[in-house]
Design a protein around this motif. Structure first.
Motif, PDB file in Angstrom:
ATOM      1  N   GLU A 179      10.916   8.018   1.554  1.00 37.04           N
ATOM      2  CA  GLU A 179      11.475   6.683   1.347  1.00 37.04           C
ATOM      3  C   GLU A 179      10.370   5.649   1.176  1.00 37.04           C
ATOM      4  OE1 GLU A 179      14.848   6.178   1.362  1.00 37.04           O
ATOM      5  OE2 GLU A 179      15.233   8.305   1.738  1.00 37.04           O
ATOM      6  N   GLN A 180      10.690   4.577   0.507  1.00 36.35           N
ATOM      7  CA  GLN A 180       9.736   3.476   0.322  1.00 36.35           C
ATOM      8  C   GLN A 180      10.309   2.192   0.892  1.00 36.35           C
ATOM      9  OE1 GLN A 180       8.993   2.230  -3.694  1.00 36.35           O
ATOM     10  NE2 GLN A 180       7.112   1.146  -3.175  1.00 36.35           N
ATOM     11  N   CYS A 181       9.493   1.487   1.644  1.00 36.60           N
ATOM     12  CA  CYS A 181       9.905   0.187   2.166  1.00 36.60           C
ATOM     13  C   CYS A 181      10.007  -0.817   1.028  1.00 36.60           C
ATOM     14  CB  CYS A 181       8.904  -0.321   3.199  1.00 36.60           C
ATOM     15  SG  CYS A 181       8.837   0.651   4.729  1.00 36.60           S
ATOM     16  N   GLU A 182      10.909  -1.753   1.150  1.00 37.64           N
ATOM     17  CA  GLU A 182      11.056  -2.801   0.148  1.00 37.64           C
ATOM     18  C   GLU A 182       9.819  -3.709   0.147  1.00 37.64           C
ATOM     19  OE1 GLU A 182      13.376  -3.247  -2.018  1.00 37.64           O
ATOM     20  OE2 GLU A 182      15.070  -2.034  -1.357  1.00 37.64           O
ATOM     21  N   ASN A 183       9.637  -4.438  -0.930  1.00 37.53           N
ATOM     22  CA  ASN A 183       8.488  -5.320  -1.080  1.00 37.53           C
ATOM     23  C   ASN A 183       8.453  -6.363   0.035  1.00 37.53           C
ATOM     24  OD1 ASN A 183       7.466  -8.130  -2.717  1.00 37.53           O
ATOM     25  ND2 ASN A 183       6.209  -6.302  -2.931  1.00 37.53           N
ATOM     26  N   ALA A 199      -1.923   0.182   2.822  1.00 34.44           N
ATOM     27  CA  ALA A 199      -0.742  -0.646   2.554  1.00 34.44           C
ATOM     28  C   ALA A 199      -0.920  -1.399   1.251  1.00 34.44           C
ATOM     29  CB  ALA A 199      -0.516  -1.628   3.694  1.00 34.44           C
ATOM     30  N   ASP A 200       0.057  -1.321   0.403  1.00 36.16           N
ATOM     31  CA  ASP A 200       0.075  -2.093  -0.837  1.00 36.16           C
ATOM     32  C   ASP A 200       0.845  -3.383  -0.561  1.00 36.16           C
ATOM     33  OD1 ASP A 200       0.268  -3.192  -3.326  1.00 36.16           O
ATOM     34  OD2 ASP A 200       1.342  -1.511  -4.244  1.00 36.16           O
ATOM     35  N   LEU A 201       0.125  -4.504  -0.528  1.00 38.16           N
ATOM     36  CA  LEU A 201       0.734  -5.796  -0.217  1.00 38.16           C
ATOM     37  C   LEU A 201       0.893  -6.666  -1.462  1.00 38.16           C
ATOM     38  CD1 LEU A 201      -1.130  -6.609   3.131  1.00 38.16           C
ATOM     39  CD2 LEU A 201       1.134  -5.597   2.806  1.00 38.16           C
ATOM     40  N   THR A 202       0.986  -6.043  -2.627  1.00 40.55           N
ATOM     41  CA  THR A 202       1.190  -6.791  -3.861  1.00 40.55           C
ATOM     42  C   THR A 202       2.563  -7.462  -3.830  1.00 40.55           C
ATOM     43  OG1 THR A 202      -0.143  -5.188  -5.084  1.00 40.55           O
ATOM     44  CG2 THR A 202       1.265  -6.678  -6.366  1.00 40.55           C
ATOM     45  N   PRO A 203       2.613  -8.796  -3.911  1.00 36.91           N
ATOM     46  CA  PRO A 203       3.918  -9.473  -3.829  1.00 36.91           C
ATOM     47  C   PRO A 203       4.724  -9.368  -5.119  1.00 36.91           C
ATOM     48  CG  PRO A 203       2.196 -11.091  -4.188  1.00 36.91           C
ATOM     49  CD  PRO A 203       1.504  -9.760  -4.005  1.00 36.91           C
ATOM     50  N   ILE A 204       6.019  -9.258  -4.975  1.00 37.07           N
ATOM     51  CA  ILE A 204       6.951  -9.392  -6.092  1.00 37.07           C
ATOM     52  C   ILE A 204       7.744 -10.657  -5.795  1.00 37.07           C
ATOM     53  CG2 ILE A 204       8.895  -8.369  -7.326  1.00 37.07           C
ATOM     54  CD1 ILE A 204       7.920  -5.629  -6.464  1.00 37.07           C
ATOM     55  N   SER A 205       7.363 -11.739  -6.456  1.00 40.65           N
ATOM     56  CA  SER A 205       7.876 -13.061  -6.089  1.00 40.65           C
ATOM     57  C   SER A 205       9.090 -13.478  -6.906  1.00 40.65           C
ATOM     58  CB  SER A 205       6.774 -14.107  -6.250  1.00 40.65           C
ATOM     59  OG  SER A 205       5.638 -13.783  -5.467  1.00 40.65           O
ATOM     60  N   THR A 206       9.935 -14.247  -6.247  1.00 41.37           N
ATOM     61  CA  THR A 206      11.089 -14.887  -6.873  1.00 41.37           C
ATOM     62  C   THR A 206      11.120 -16.317  -6.353  1.00 41.37           C
ATOM     63  OG1 THR A 206      12.492 -14.023  -5.100  1.00 41.37           O
ATOM     64  CG2 THR A 206      12.451 -12.771  -7.146  1.00 41.37           C
TER      65      THR A 206
END
Length: 259
Positions: free
Chosen positions: A76-80, A107-114
């Motif tokens: 499983e993958q955690c959500e952004n 940890a990949d902390l790349t944001p997916i912004s809205t």
């Protein structure tokens, strides 16, 4: 807005492994687990516990974890904005990234912004000023929330806090609507609690005010109890109902809440 679901990879399993062996073997095929958790992995170990749902850390990635659901093993993958630590339950076994200690896991902390959300999941202030409101982002949607009465949002702790602990930008008297007296008559009940005198809140028997270092804090009784204006303590409802509130010897000063 379309909600993104965690992607899973179905895993076949052979035989039963102890927990130690299970976690050791997962390390062998962890490199095969693509970041999106969509690669089918064959010949993986069986779940240590074939009943119920159990989550285990990925040995290399803080974004991924293993989930056993009634004997079925998936990656499983955690959500952004979220990471796995085995403790959090913000969403699907994952916790806010700032609350997780990854250790040697990457940890990949790349944001997916809205709009209004740096990450798809997170907690954010709604303004740089003192405020009783904050923003909770869920699947990239900015949802307005409000702190409990008497508290303000503190971005340093990602939660609500006493306004006197943010004195550089907050006015506790304006938030609580009360000004603490510099002294109280020695014969009053409030004097018994000095240097943290207590006062009732007009029209609210579920809360009371206590002064800490000269600043007011609004405290909730909780557990179904009510504030007794005679003893200035929280009591069972039947106890409070049997008392007659005493007159205030020195009425406290209450004001409107202005933030």
């Amino acid at each position: 807005m379309t909600r993104k679901c965690c992607k899973r990879s179905t895993v076949s399993h052979q035989g039963y492994f102890s927990m130690k062996a299970f976690l050791s073997v997962t390390a062998l095929f962890a490199a095969l687990a693509f970041a999106q958790g969509g690669v089918l992995v064959q010949d993986a170990p069986s779940c240590p516990n074939p009943e119920g749902e159990h989550a285990y850390p990925h040995p290399e990635s803080c974004n991924l974890f293993f989930l056993c659901t009634n004997g079925t093993l998936t990656v499983e993958q955690c959500e952004n904005g979220l990471l796995f630590d085995g403790k959090g339950a913000v969403h699907h076994h994952c916790n806010y990234n700032w609350a997780v200690q990854c250790g040697e896991r990457k940890a990949d902390l790349t944001p997916i912004s809205t709009p209004g959300c740096e990450y798809q999941f997170g907690l954010y202030p709604d303004t740089s000023d003192c405020s009783v409101h904050y923003i909770k982002c869920v699947h990239g949607e900015a949802l307005p929330h409000q702190c409990e009465p008497g508290l303000v949002y503190d971005d340093k702790i990602h939660g609500c806090n006493w306004p006197d602990l943010l004195i550089e930008k907050c006015n506790p008297e304006a938030v609580v609507g009360f000004k603490c007296p510099t002294k109280v008559p020695s014969h009053t009940a409030a004097a018994r609690f000095w240097p943290y005198p207590r006062f009732s809140v007009p029209g609210d028997c579920h809360r009371y005010i206590t002064c800490v270092n000269g600043f007011p804090r609004l405290i909730g009784c909780g557990d179904g109890t009510l504030f007794d204006e005679t003893t200035l303590t929280c009591e069972e409802p039947e106890v409070v109902a049997g008392r007659v509130p005493p007159p205030l010897a020195e009425p406290p000063v209450h004001g409107a809440v202005v933030v």
